[in-house]
Scaffold this active site. Structure first.
Site, short mmCIF file in Angstrom:
data_model
loop_
_atom_site.label_atom_id
_atom_site.label_comp_id
_atom_site.label_asym_id
_atom_site.label_seq_id
_atom_site.Cartn_x
_atom_site.Cartn_y
_atom_site.Cartn_z
N LYS A 10 -10.10 79.81 26.44
CA LYS A 10 -11.04 78.67 26.37
C LYS A 10 -10.75 77.74 25.20
O LYS A 10 -10.81 76.52 25.34
CB LYS A 10 -12.48 79.19 26.28
N LYS A 42 -1.74 77.83 24.98
CA LYS A 42 -1.03 76.90 24.09
C LYS A 42 -0.11 75.97 24.87
O LYS A 42 0.05 74.79 24.52
CB LYS A 42 -0.24 77.68 23.03
N ALA A 87 -2.04 72.68 16.74
CA ALA A 87 -1.32 73.89 16.31
C ALA A 87 -0.84 74.61 17.56
O ALA A 87 -1.61 75.24 18.26
CB ALA A 87 -2.24 74.80 15.50
N TYR A 124 -3.10 63.07 26.83
CA TYR A 124 -3.96 62.15 26.07
C TYR A 124 -3.14 61.10 25.34
O TYR A 124 -3.56 59.95 25.20
CB TYR A 124 -4.87 62.92 25.09
N ASN A 179 -16.13 78.85 14.32
CA ASN A 179 -17.23 79.68 14.86
C ASN A 179 -17.20 81.09 14.26
O ASN A 179 -18.01 81.94 14.63
CB ASN A 179 -17.19 79.74 16.40
N TYR A 218 -2.70 83.75 25.48
CA TYR A 218 -2.39 82.91 24.33
C TYR A 218 -1.28 81.93 24.68
O TYR A 218 -1.41 80.71 24.47
CB TYR A 218 -1.97 83.80 23.16
N ASP A 266 -18.60 76.24 17.81
CA ASP A 266 -17.56 76.70 18.74
C ASP A 266 -17.00 75.47 19.45
O ASP A 266 -17.71 74.81 20.21
CB ASP A 266 -18.21 77.67 19.73
N VAL A 267 -15.74 75.16 19.23
CA VAL A 267 -15.17 73.90 19.74
C VAL A 267 -14.94 73.90 21.24
O VAL A 267 -14.47 72.89 21.78
CB VAL A 267 -13.85 73.51 19.03
N GLY A 298 -12.24 83.73 11.99
CA GLY A 298 -12.26 83.12 10.65
C GLY A 298 -13.27 83.84 9.76
O GLY A 298 -14.06 84.65 10.24
#
Ligand code: UDP
Length: 317
Positions: free
Chosen positions: A92, A150, A115, A160, A33, A146, A57-58, A37
Site C-alpha cells: 500500500k 517499488k 526512494a 506523473y 506512521n 516490496y 499514514d501516507v 519508524g
C-alpha cells in the site's frame, strides 16, 4: 526558507535526511506512521524551529498546510523481515502512498524524489547493475510485495512526470548501514552486530557466498541530496560499489566487536539475491558523487551505536 516534506522521516534514512535538510537551512516537515519508524530517531529535533512532526499514514490522503518545495517519499517497511510481516502495508505505501504524495507534489508544485531500491533488479542476471537493466523479479514470492510496490512506484512517478509535468527524481538505493538502524530489523548488519555483542551464534543464511555492497549512511544521504538538486529524471543508482560476501561481512563484524561468537549457517531465504553491486558511473558523471567512507570506518561508527543501544536496553531505558 524552502520547505521539504519527508515521508518516513522517523525511520533510518528519513531521520538522517531530516538532519541534513535542517543543517542546510530548510524547514522540515517529517511525516511517519511509526510502524517501523521510531520517534527516538528525531527526538533531538523536536522543538527545533525548523522542524515539525506529523503522525500520519501516507496511504491515506496527505494534507500539509502551507507551501512545500520538495517531497522525499521514504515511507516504507524496508527490511526483508519487515515486509514479510507487513506485506499489505508494504504494497500500500509503495502504490497508494506514492500516488498520494505525487498528488500533493502536483498540488503544491513541488519536486518529488522517490526512494526506490536495488530490489527492482531482483535476483540480477546482470552484474554490476546498471540503471538500464530491467531486472529479474519474482512477483509472487515473499519479496514481491516490496519489489513490485517499488517498481509500481517508479512507473507511477514517471507517469506523473510525463502526464502532469511534475518534477520528479528516482533514487535506487542499495544496501545502506549506519546509526539508527533497528537492532531487530533482521537485516544482516543489525543481526550480526546484536548477535556478536550478546555472544550469540551469528546466523549466516546459506553458505554466505551471496554478495552485497554496503554504503555508509552519510554517503548515501549526500548522494540523494545531490540527485534531488540535479536535473536527472531517470532512475539513478546510489550505493557503494565495494562488494563483499555475507560470510566475509560476518567475519568482519566478529573481528571488529572482538566477539567470541561462532558463525553458523541457516537456510537461505526464498529469492535471496545471489549478487548485488551498483554501477555508479551515472552518479559519478551526473552528480559528481561517489562514496568516501570506507567500510571499516562506517562499521566502527555503527557498532558504537549498536553497543550503546544494547547497553541502554539492558539498562531499562
Ligand atoms: N543475512 C544473513 N543472516 C542474517 C540476516 C541476513 O546471512 O541474520 C543475509 C541475507 O540472506 C542476505 C544478506 O545477508 O543474503 C543481506 O540481507 P539483508 O536482510 O540485510 O538485506 P537484503 O540485501 O537481502 O535486502
Amino acid at each position: 526558507m524552502e520547505r521539504v516534506l519527508i515521508t518516513g522521516g522517523a525511520g533510518f534514512l528519513g531521520s538522517h535526511l531530516c538532519d541534513l535538510f535542517i543543517g542546510r537551512g530548510f524547514q522540515v516537515v517529517c511525516m511517519d506512521n511509526l510502524i517501523t519508524g521510531n520517534m527516538d530517531n528525531v527526538a533531538h529535533l523536536m522543538g527545533h524551529p525548523q522542524f515539525r512532526f506529523i503522525h500520519h499514514d501516507v496511504t491515506n490522503f496527505v494534507y500539509v498546510e502551507g507551501p512545500v518545495d520538495y517531497v522525499l517519499h521514504f515511507a516504507s517497511p524496508a527490511s526483508p523481515i519487515d515486509y514479510l510481516e507487513l506485506p499489505i502495508q508494504t504494497l500500500k505505501v509503495g502504490s497508494l502512498g506514492t500516488h498520494k504524495v505525487l498528488g500533493l507534489a502536483k498540488a503544491k508544485n513541488a519536486r518529488l524524489l522517490l526512494a526506490s531500491t536495488s530490489e527492482v533488479y531482483g535476483d540480477p542476471l546482470e552484474h554490476p547493475q546498471r540503471e538500464s537493466y530491467w531486472g529479474n523479479v519474482n512477483p509472487v514470492g515473499p519479496r514481491g510485495v516490496y519489489d513490485e510496490a517499488k517498481r509500481f512506484a517508479e512507473a507511477m512517478t514517471m507517469a506523473y512526470h510525463r502526464y502532469h509535468g511534475v518534477e520528479t527524481r528516482i533514487v535506487r538505493i542499495f544496501n545502506t548501514y549506519g546509526p539508527r538502524m533497528r537492532l531487530n530489523d533482521g537485516r544482516a548488519l543489525p543481526a550480526f552486530a546484536s548477535q556478536a555483542l550478546r555472544g550469540e551464534d551469528i546466523t549466516v543464511f546459506g553458505d554466505g557466498s551471496q554478495t552485497r555492497s554496503f554504503c555508509y549512511v552519510s554517503d548515501l544521504i549526500e548522494g540523494i541530496f545531490r540527485l534531488l538538486m540535479s536535473e536527472e529524471v531517470e532512475p539513478t543508482n546510489i550505493g557503494n560499489p565495494s562488494e563483499i560476501s555475507i560470510l566475509d561481512f560476518a567475519r568482519k563484524v566478529v573481528e571488529f566487536t572482538g566477539s567470541t561468537s561462532r558463525i553458523v549457517n541457516r537456510d537461505l531465504p526464498v529469492d535471496d539475491p545471489k549478487i548485488r553491486q551498483p554501477d555508479i558511473a551515472k552518479a559519478r558523471r551526473v552528480l559528481g558523487w561517489e562514496p568516501v567512507v570506507p567500510l571499516e570506518d562506517g562499521l566502527r561508527r555503527t557498532l558504537d551505536y549498536f553497543r550503546e543501544h544494547i547497553g541502554r536496553q539492558q539498562g531499562g531505558n
